[in-house]
Every structure is written in structure tokens, then in C-alpha cells.
Write an enzyme that holds these catalytic residues in place. Structure first.
Site, PDB file in Angstrom:
ATOM      1  N   SER A 276      -6.647  -7.893  -5.685  1.00  0.00           N
ATOM      2  CA  SER A 276      -6.755  -6.558  -5.467  1.00  0.00           C
ATOM      3  C   SER A 276      -7.561  -5.786  -6.510  1.00  0.00           C
ATOM      4  O   SER A 276      -8.331  -5.900  -6.950  1.00  0.00           O
ATOM      5  CB  SER A 276      -5.510  -5.944  -5.067  1.00  0.00           C
ATOM      6  OG  SER A 276      -5.659  -4.777  -4.153  1.00  0.00           O
ATOM      7  N   ASP A 372      -8.660  -8.494   5.706  1.00  0.00           N
ATOM      8  CA  ASP A 372      -7.795  -8.285   4.768  1.00  0.00           C
ATOM      9  C   ASP A 372      -6.650  -7.409   5.082  1.00  0.00           C
ATOM     10  O   ASP A 372      -6.973  -6.118   5.640  1.00  0.00           O
ATOM     11  CB  ASP A 372      -8.773  -7.610   3.811  1.00  0.00           C
ATOM     12  CG  ASP A 372      -8.231  -7.208   2.356  1.00  0.00           C
ATOM     13  OD1 ASP A 372      -7.114  -6.645   2.404  1.00  0.00           O
ATOM     14  OD2 ASP A 372      -8.624  -7.901   1.368  1.00  0.00           O
ATOM     15  N   HIS A 439      -3.569 -10.649   1.867  1.00  0.00           N
ATOM     16  CA  HIS A 439      -3.970  -9.741   0.793  1.00  0.00           C
ATOM     17  C   HIS A 439      -3.499 -10.340  -0.299  1.00  0.00           C
ATOM     18  O   HIS A 439      -2.070 -10.207  -0.255  1.00  0.00           O
ATOM     19  CB  HIS A 439      -3.634  -8.075   1.124  1.00  0.00           C
ATOM     20  CG  HIS A 439      -4.454  -7.373  -0.029  1.00  0.00           C
ATOM     21  ND1 HIS A 439      -5.631  -7.254  -0.098  1.00  0.00           N
ATOM     22  CD2 HIS A 439      -3.871  -6.771  -1.115  1.00  0.00           C
ATOM     23  CE1 HIS A 439      -5.974  -6.443  -1.211  1.00  0.00           C
ATOM     24  NE2 HIS A 439      -4.926  -6.103  -1.731  1.00  0.00           N
TER      25      HIS A 439
END
Length: 495
Positions: A276, A372, A439
Site C-alpha cells: 500500500s 483492490d 489489499h
């Protein structure tokens, strides 16, 4: 995972960080998962101020946060203060928790006791790694948002991996103005004073060969994220009213210098990874990381859940572009972004991998989901674009989406795949794009390597990354499945 062990005398329970504890206390049922830093409490008593619900309260806490939700199915709610690591851990525990609750309740009823403890042994995390503070960084101004020193966790390599290094950057979003940065300053995402002293190493950080076959014996480092701008900021002045320090670029250098001094300068192999916001750190700093190491060192980078795409939200606005522009402005990041990108476009646009990743010269592996589970709620359907909350249930649980909403999400997938074409087709690139609502995958054991990990053409993520790093063969696969897909863990519909 082994079966349960029952202890009538809770004082005799052998405490172990690899166990899961379920304890009945009066009207509460407590589940403690030390290796995830998680505790779940199920209260059989209804709150006095809420007569509308007849279901038990399920309260869970992770690190410094605590949330309550009414749900017999243990569906964990989304909260903007939960980052992707916490969400992923909570989702992994959900599958465990449902079975734990049923088994614990059954044994408690059968034994008619308030002191039963069930222990389920799990080997996902065999070590909790202690924190190290970079005290020397403070004099250089390389500090977290609150002025505290940066920090990392290091699990030393052994055997053939003694001179190999894997440096991982955790995620945690960004802060785009004084208000949001102030809200981070007194949390673990802005202060090393608030960080957990021990951190469980799982997934690509695991030291167990069966869970991490290619990197288990390397020196594995987790760099803590505390600047709010993917380690790009550098503002000299500090406002005495806020005491906010925007020094992320200095932090990156200071941590790398300490690791080099601890032996990384002698590395035979080095892999920079991140998830991320940490994955964005990797893309923005990959070539810089390469330059810090000897030419003889084999260096590659893996960016996970960070291929953020610049698309319009459901209201037609480019919310995420505006947001990234604000991040860059607040943190003074423009001068610390790669000139190869900023010479061609506005600095804020360099936070989008579709603009930045193709410029990285060092071999780069991109891991992401075409659905996502951070981008859909925050880029496609942010709260600002959905004031009536029509997307609230859908974006956190795809099974609750209407036909029109699912079509919009399918269109997002196509836009994501179109943006992915900007990565190019260099054989040095690795690509693993699945279709799970997910994610952050490389530091979650269930998605990195487990029995039901997503696989592309029969290859699971851990093998894909390992084979690519070791030059066994290039891996560039994109799942052609559109939601819903059977090739995903059972929790993949929800955050």
C-alpha cells in the site's frame, strides 16, 4: 492448526505467542490472538441504552483501537482509522473466530464452567520481532511526524541467508493537510512512541521455510511508517503550534544508513518490498535503494497493493488526484520525487504507479488485485462522492452491491487493467494481478502462501515472487476472471 486443549485451571495455561486463547468469564467470552495482537470479546449482555438489538456485542481491539459491532457472523466493520494491515489481519482472524466461538461455547456448556481456556496452536508466526529505534537520526532531523526517532524491526538471517536482506515498508495511508496529520501524530503512524514493541513476522517476513520458502532465512526488516507521505517529505520549518515534522525523505535515508552499517552493505542479495503506502515507497525509492548497495549485489523490488490508478470517482471528480496533490504540497515532497517523473508531469501525479513504475530501472514486481479493496472504497466511491451513503454497504461487502453498482465496479477493473498497460512489457518486470477483493497480500499468510492462497495458472504468490527473484523464469500473469471468482479465499467478498 492443531485441535483444542482444555484447561480447567487457567493459572496453569502455558502462555505462548503462537496460541489462540478462548476464555469464558461471567457473561463474556474472550478470544485472544497474541500473534496478531488481537483480542475479541463477546458479551452476552445487551447494552442498557440499546434495546433494539438482541444479538451479543462483539468487541474487538487491535493495537490502540477498539471497536464494537453487533454481528453474529463476526463481519468486521470498516473504519477509516484501520489501515490495510489491520484490516487484513482482522479478515484472516474472522475465519478462525467463527469456529472458535462455536467450539468454545459448546465446551463451556458441556463442562458448565466459567474457566475454560481453549488453545489452538498455529504456526503462522513463529517469532515476534522486537523494535529498534534509530536514535542517531534525531540529530539529522530524520524524525516521525511528532519528532520521535524512526524505528524498524530486524530478524537476523541465518545459514545461507546470512548475507541476504529483505527490507519491507509497511503501509498506512497518508495525511494531506495539517488536520489529518495532527490526527496521525499521536498514533503509531506518526510516532514511534506509539508503536508496538513486538511485531509478528508472517508472509514474506516469516522465518519458517514452509510459509516463506525463498526468503525465510534472510535478514528480514520491517521499516515502520510514521511520516504520512511514503517517505518523501522534507520541510525544514516546524510550526511550534502543531510540532509537526515533515521529514520522511530523511527518515528513509537514516534507516537505510543504519541497516547498511549493520551488514547490509555486504549483502549478496537485497529485496525492497512494501504494501500500500509502503508499496508506493518502494516504487519511489527503488532505484535509490539500488544505488546504496554495491554493484555486485543483486537488487530487486516488490510493490504490493500500490498500483493506485487515477480515475474519476462515482461523482465524476478526480478525488484521488486532488488528494495526492495535497499530500505532496503539505509534506514538501516535490523535490524528493524522482526527477524522471517530475520533469514530465506535476509532482502529485508521480504517486500514481501508472506514471511512475515504468520509469523504475531496477527490476520491479507488481502485486495487486484488479478489485483492490482499498481503491474501490477510497478512489472509486469515497465518502465525499457518496454523501447519501448509497455505496456504504456495497463497497465494504460486494455481496450487497446492486446490479448497477457491480457494473461500476467491473468498469473500474477494466480501467485498472488499462492503466496497468503503462507498466510496459520488460522481461525484468514481474506481474501478479488477481481478481480477489483484497489489499495487501505479501504480508498476509493466507494470500502469500497457504492452502487456499490465490493462484494464477496454478502458481501461488510466494512461488511467483521467489522464482522471479531467483531468475528461474519471468512471471507476468493477470487473472482473466471477473468477480465473483472461485480462485479467492473465502473471505474475499468483504473488508
Amino acid at each position: 492448526m492443531d485441535g483444542p486443549v482444555v484447561f480447567q485451571d487457567t493459572a496453569k495455561v502455558p502462555m505462548n505467542r503462537n496460541h489462540i486463547f478462548v476464555k469464558k468469564q461471567t457473561s463474556d467470552l474472550n478470544i485472544v490472538v497474541p500473534f496478531l495482537g488481537l483480542e475479541i470479546s463477546i458479551s452476552m449482555d445487551r447494552p442498557s441504552n440499546d434495546r433494539a438489538h438482541t444479538e451479543p456485542i462483539i468487541s474487538f481491539s487491535h493495537a490502540s483501537l477498539s471497536r464494537h459491532v453487533y454481528s453474529p457472523k463476526l463481519h468486521f466493520p470498516h473504519d477509516s482509522r484501520l489501515d490495510e494491515r489491520e484490516i487484513s489481519h482482522l479478515r484472516m482472524v474472522r475465519k478462525l473466530a467463527c469456529g472458535l466461538v462455536l467450539m468454545a461455547c459448546g465446551l463451556i456448556l458441556l463442562k458448565k464452567t466459567d474457566g475454560v481456556v481453549l488453545i489452538f496452536r498455529t504456526n503462522y508466526s513463529d517469532v515476534n520481532v522486537g523494535i529498534t529505534y534509530v536514535g542517531t537520526a534525531v540529530a539529522k532531523g530524520a524524525v516521525c511526524l511528532d519528532g520521535s526517532p524512526p524505528a524498524y524491526h530486524l530478524d537476523k538471517g541465518f545459514g545461507a541467508g546470512r548475507n541476504k536482506w529483505l527490507v519491507h515498508h509497511e503501509g498506512g495511508g497518508w495525511c494531506s493537510n495539517m488536520s489529518t496529520c495532527l490526527s496521525r501524530k499521536d498514533t503509531r503512524l506518526g510516532s514511534s512512541k506509539k508503536m508496538e514493541k513486538l511485531f509478528p513476522f508472517i508472509g514474506i517476513l516469516s522465518s519458517q521455510r514452509k510459509f516463506n520458502p525463498d526468503f525465510y532465512n534472510w535478514n528480514r526488516v520491517l521499516v515502520r511508517y510514521c511520516d504520512g507521505a511514503s517517505f518523501t517529505g522534507d520541510v525544514e520549518e516546524v510550526d511550534p503550534d502543531t510540532n509537526l515534522h515533515f521529514r520522511g525523505s530523511r527518515v528513509f535515508v537514516a534507516v537505510m544508513e543504519e541497516l547498511l552499517a549493520k551488514g547490509m552493505k555486504m549483502a549478496q542479495d537485497a529485496l525492497l518490498t512494501g504494501c500500500s503506502a509502503g508499496g508506493l515507497t518502494v516504487t519511489l525509492h527503488c532505484d535509490q535503494f539500488r544505488a546504496l548497495l554495491p554493484r555486485a549485489t543483486k537488487v530487486k523490488c516488490v510493490t504490493d497493493a500500490a498500483y493506485f490508478v487515477n480515475v474519476k470517482d462515482i461523482s465524476g471528480a478526480r478525488h484521488i488526484e486532488t488528494y495526492y496533490n495535497d499530500v505532496v504540497k503539505t509534506h514538501g515532497s516535490a523535490y524528493n520525487l524522482p526527477p524522471s517523473c517530475t520533469s514530465k508531469r506535476k509532482p502529485g501525479l508521480c504517486f500514481f504507479q501508472q506514471n511512475m513504475a515504468k520509469l523504475v530501472e531496477t527490476p520491479l514486481f507488481v502485486v495487486n488485485s484488479a478489485y483492490d479493496s482499498w481503491q474501490i472504497p477510497n478512489i472509486l466511491a469515497p465518502d465525499t462522492a457518496d454523501p447519501d451513503g448509497r455505496w456504504h454497504d456495497c463497497k465494504f461487502n460486494l455481496t450487497k452491491c446492486s446490479t448497477d453498482q457491480l457494473k461500476t465496479i467491473q468498469d473500474f477493473r477494466l480501467m485498472f487493467l488499462d492503466a496497468l498497460k503503462e507498466l510496459g512489457s520488460s522481461p525484468s518486470r514481474g506481474i501478479f494481478i488477481d481478481s480477489c477483493y483484497e489489499h495487501d497480500q505479501i504480508t498476509v499468510q493466507e494470500t502469500w502462501l497457504s492452502d487456499d492462497s490465490p493462484a494464477l495458472d496454478g502458481t501461488k504468490l510466494a512461488k511467483a515472487v521467489g522464482d522471479w527473484y531467483n531468475d528461474k523464469y519471468p512471471f507476468q500473469k493477470i487473472d482473466d476472471c471477473s468477480y465473483p471468482c472461485k480462485n479467492c479465499p473465502s473471505f474475499e467478498h468483504t473488508l
